[in-house]
Design an enzyme around this catalytic site. Structure first.
Site, PDB file in Angstrom:
ATOM      1  CE  LYS A 111      -1.207  -4.471   3.545  1.00 53.64           C
ATOM      2  NZ  LYS A 111      -1.658  -5.577   3.229  1.00 53.64           N
ATOM      3  CE1 TYR A 126      -3.941  -2.557   5.544  1.00 49.38           C
ATOM      4  CE2 TYR A 126      -3.398  -0.265   5.303  1.00 49.38           C
ATOM      5  CZ  TYR A 126      -3.695  -1.402   4.701  1.00 49.38           C
ATOM      6  OH  TYR A 126      -3.931  -1.533   3.221  1.00 49.38           O
ATOM      7  CB  SER A 136      -0.756   0.008   1.349  1.00 42.07           C
ATOM      8  OG  SER A 136      -1.432   1.205   1.586  1.00 42.07           O
ATOM      9  CG  ASN A 165     -11.658   2.926   2.565  1.00 41.78           C
ATOM     10  OD1 ASN A 165     -11.677   1.689   3.025  1.00 41.78           O
ATOM     11  ND2 ASN A 165     -10.590   3.449   2.580  1.00 41.78           N
TER      12      ASN A 165
HETATM   13  C1  UD1 Z   1      -6.127   4.585   3.889  1.00 41.46           C
HETATM   14  C2  UD1 Z   1      -4.678   4.221   3.337  1.00 41.46           C
HETATM   15  C3  UD1 Z   1      -4.635   3.151   2.298  1.00 41.46           C
HETATM   16  C4  UD1 Z   1      -5.492   1.964   2.686  1.00 41.46           C
HETATM   17  C5  UD1 Z   1      -6.745   2.526   3.171  1.00 41.46           C
HETATM   18  C6  UD1 Z   1      -7.637   1.232   3.832  1.00 41.46           C
HETATM   19  C7  UD1 Z   1      -2.993   6.218   3.318  1.00 41.46           C
HETATM   20  C8  UD1 Z   1      -2.513   7.275   2.376  1.00 41.46           C
HETATM   21  N1  UD1 Z   1      -3.981   5.476   2.763  1.00 41.46           N
HETATM   22  O1  UD1 Z   1      -6.420   5.263   2.580  1.00 41.46           O
HETATM   23  O2  UD1 Z   1      -3.429   2.753   2.004  1.00 41.46           O
HETATM   24  O3  UD1 Z   1      -5.301   0.946   1.776  1.00 41.46           O
HETATM   25  O4  UD1 Z   1      -6.777   3.601   3.958  1.00 41.46           O
HETATM   26  O5  UD1 Z   1      -8.843   1.811   4.435  1.00 41.46           O
HETATM   27  O6  UD1 Z   1      -2.751   5.740   4.222  1.00 41.46           O
HETATM   28  N2  UD1 Z   1     -12.896  11.108   3.771  1.00 41.46           N
HETATM   29  C9  UD1 Z   1     -13.670  11.793   4.066  1.00 41.46           C
HETATM   30  N3  UD1 Z   1     -14.793  11.567   4.585  1.00 41.46           N
HETATM   31  C10 UD1 Z   1     -14.868  10.221   5.006  1.00 41.46           C
HETATM   32  C11 UD1 Z   1     -14.306   9.124   4.619  1.00 41.46           C
HETATM   33  C12 UD1 Z   1     -12.883   9.643   4.017  1.00 41.46           C
HETATM   34  O7  UD1 Z   1     -13.622  13.218   3.909  1.00 41.46           O
HETATM   35  O8  UD1 Z   1     -16.397   9.991   5.550  1.00 41.46           O
HETATM   36  C13 UD1 Z   1     -11.558  11.642   3.104  1.00 41.46           C
HETATM   37  C14 UD1 Z   1     -10.370  11.097   3.883  1.00 41.46           C
HETATM   38  O9  UD1 Z   1     -10.149  12.119   4.916  1.00 41.46           O
HETATM   39  C15 UD1 Z   1      -9.229  10.813   2.689  1.00 41.46           C
HETATM   40  C16 UD1 Z   1     -10.062  10.575   1.521  1.00 41.46           C
HETATM   41  O10 UD1 Z   1     -11.309  10.740   1.970  1.00 41.46           O
HETATM   42  O11 UD1 Z   1      -8.839  12.332   2.517  1.00 41.46           O
HETATM   43  C17 UD1 Z   1      -9.897   9.057   1.300  1.00 41.46           C
HETATM   44  O12 UD1 Z   1     -10.392   8.400   2.625  1.00 41.46           O
HETATM   45  P1  UD1 Z   1     -10.192   6.734   2.510  1.00 41.46           P
HETATM   46  O13 UD1 Z   1     -11.218   6.040   1.668  1.00 41.46           O
HETATM   47  O14 UD1 Z   1     -10.557   6.508   4.048  1.00 41.46           O
HETATM   48  O15 UD1 Z   1      -8.554   5.965   2.107  1.00 41.46           O
HETATM   49  P2  UD1 Z   1      -7.298   6.769   3.027  1.00 41.46           P
HETATM   50  O16 UD1 Z   1      -7.375   7.211   4.217  1.00 41.46           O
HETATM   51  O17 UD1 Z   1      -6.716   7.596   2.041  1.00 41.46           O
END
Ligand code: UD1
Length: 339
Positions: free
Chosen positions: A165, A161, A136, A206
């Protein structure tokens, strides 16, 4: 290269796919079959459903051989490896919730590191050389320079987590195997048939699954975690990669190992940074829907921005992302409606 037996019948190369009933695993099984391999799944269904195996069978028209086993069980895994004459392993089976890993780190160390230990031991025992590992972009922690290349340093992991990795990649480096660590950015979307997808029992946390849950009415709204970051619209930036593109990279990586020994790490992303607001807008536009959102505080441990430099994987594997963000958003919505 194809192998033929004495009666001139094509012998398809067998690949063990641990976690092959999961989200990325099931999409990879489809691509392996399309490329002429025979995938064999090992999955204990602890965080997915047999629905994905049935879905793969429907898409490909092939019956899939699979074992309901836990990858931390040395005896059982070794037995499968000794019975199946396999060419390589694609190791997906792992826990993946960042939040849960903070609450219960031991569970993540035991399972994610323990299962790789067992797989490597079984490979050595049975003279299997090739392994593709699901890594990842989280291994880079919070990067200083963007886009990240494969040589960007591993910073302190943001979660247990992420730490697992980093540790697993280290284990592969010192083992005698040939390996490719694929560092996924943010996988999204589903197969166009909407027959396979993310069946995990984890509460969606996510971004894209939460957006689709708002769209279908399971949630009232999505909270955007912070709009005061140092980015053009103030929200975090990620590199969202279509899961079908991601799946295809595993086939190319396996062919690389089969044809040539070595150890490699590749970034698997689009190279395009997309903000949280951009992602919501892209989903709305693609599916002609309106998503109720509000701005909330930052989420602890979030990285401001990360996206991939994809030059190395293009040069060495000939891989680059083909699907657009719109195709990903469309298929994510189809999966939510169908699942
Ligand atoms: C993280 C990890 C990734 C991992 C994944 C598993 C990093 C860079 N990435 O992804 O390697 O596989 O988790 O879960 O560490 N967001 C909102 N509101 C929400 C949900 C998300 O604003 O309700 C935003 C988050 O703040 C982020 C983006 O959406 O900026 C993506 O978030 P998410 O889908 O959770 O993935 P990562 O945190 O990037």
């Amino acid at each position: 290269m194809d192998t033929w037996d004495r009666k001139n019948i094509l012998v398809k190369k067998k690949i063990i796919v641990t976690g092959g009933a999961g989200y990325i695993g099931s999409h990879t099984v489809v691509e392996l079959i399309a490329a002429g391999f025979t995938p064999i799944i090992i999955d204990n269904l602890c965080n997915t459903s047999v629905k994905n195996i049935k879905g793969v069978e429907k898409i490909t028209g092939e019956e899939i051989k699979w074992y309901n086993r836990d990858c931390t069980n040395t005896e059982e895994i070794n037995k499968i490896f000794s019975e199946e004459k396999i060419e390589g392993v694609i190791h997906f089976a792992a826990y993946k919730s960042v939040e849960e890993s903070v609450q219960n780190p031991q569970k993540y160390y035991d399972n994610n590191i323990g299962s790789l230990e067992v797989i490597l031991e079984s490979m050595r025992e049975n003279n299997v050389k090739n392994i593709i590992f699901s890594s990842s972009c989280t291994v880079y922690g919070s990067p200083d320079i963007l886009p990240v290349t494969e040589n960007s340093p591993f910073k302190k992991a943001e979660s247990p987590y992420g730490e697992t990795k980093q540790i697993c990649e280290g284990m592969l480096k010192v083992d005698s195997c040939n390996s490719v660590s694929l560092r996924y950015f943010n996988p999204i979307g589903s197969h166009s048939s909407a027959l396979i997808g993310d069946c995990s029992s984890d509460k969606a946390n996510n971004l894209i699954p939460i957006i689709t849950e708002v769209a279908i009415g399971k949630r009232k709204k999505i909270t955007v975690f912070g709009d005061d970051y140092n980015t053009p619209d103030g929200t975090c930036i990620r590199d969202y990669i279509h899961v079908v593109d991601l799946a295809k990279s595993h086939v190319l990586a396996m062919n690389l190992l089969i044809n040539k020994e070595g150890k490699h790490d590749f970034n698997i992303g689009t190279g395009i940074g997309v903000s949280v607001i951009d992602a919501i807008k892209a989903f709305e536009k693609t599916n002609n829907l309106s998503i109720n959102y509000s701005i909330g505080p930052r989420r602890r441990g979030d990285i401001e921005q990360i996206y991939a430099n994809g030059n190395l994987v293009k040069e060495k594997l000939g891989w680059e992302a083909k699907e657009t963000l719109y195709q990903a958003m469309k298929s994510a919505w189809e999966w939510e409606k169908n699942k």
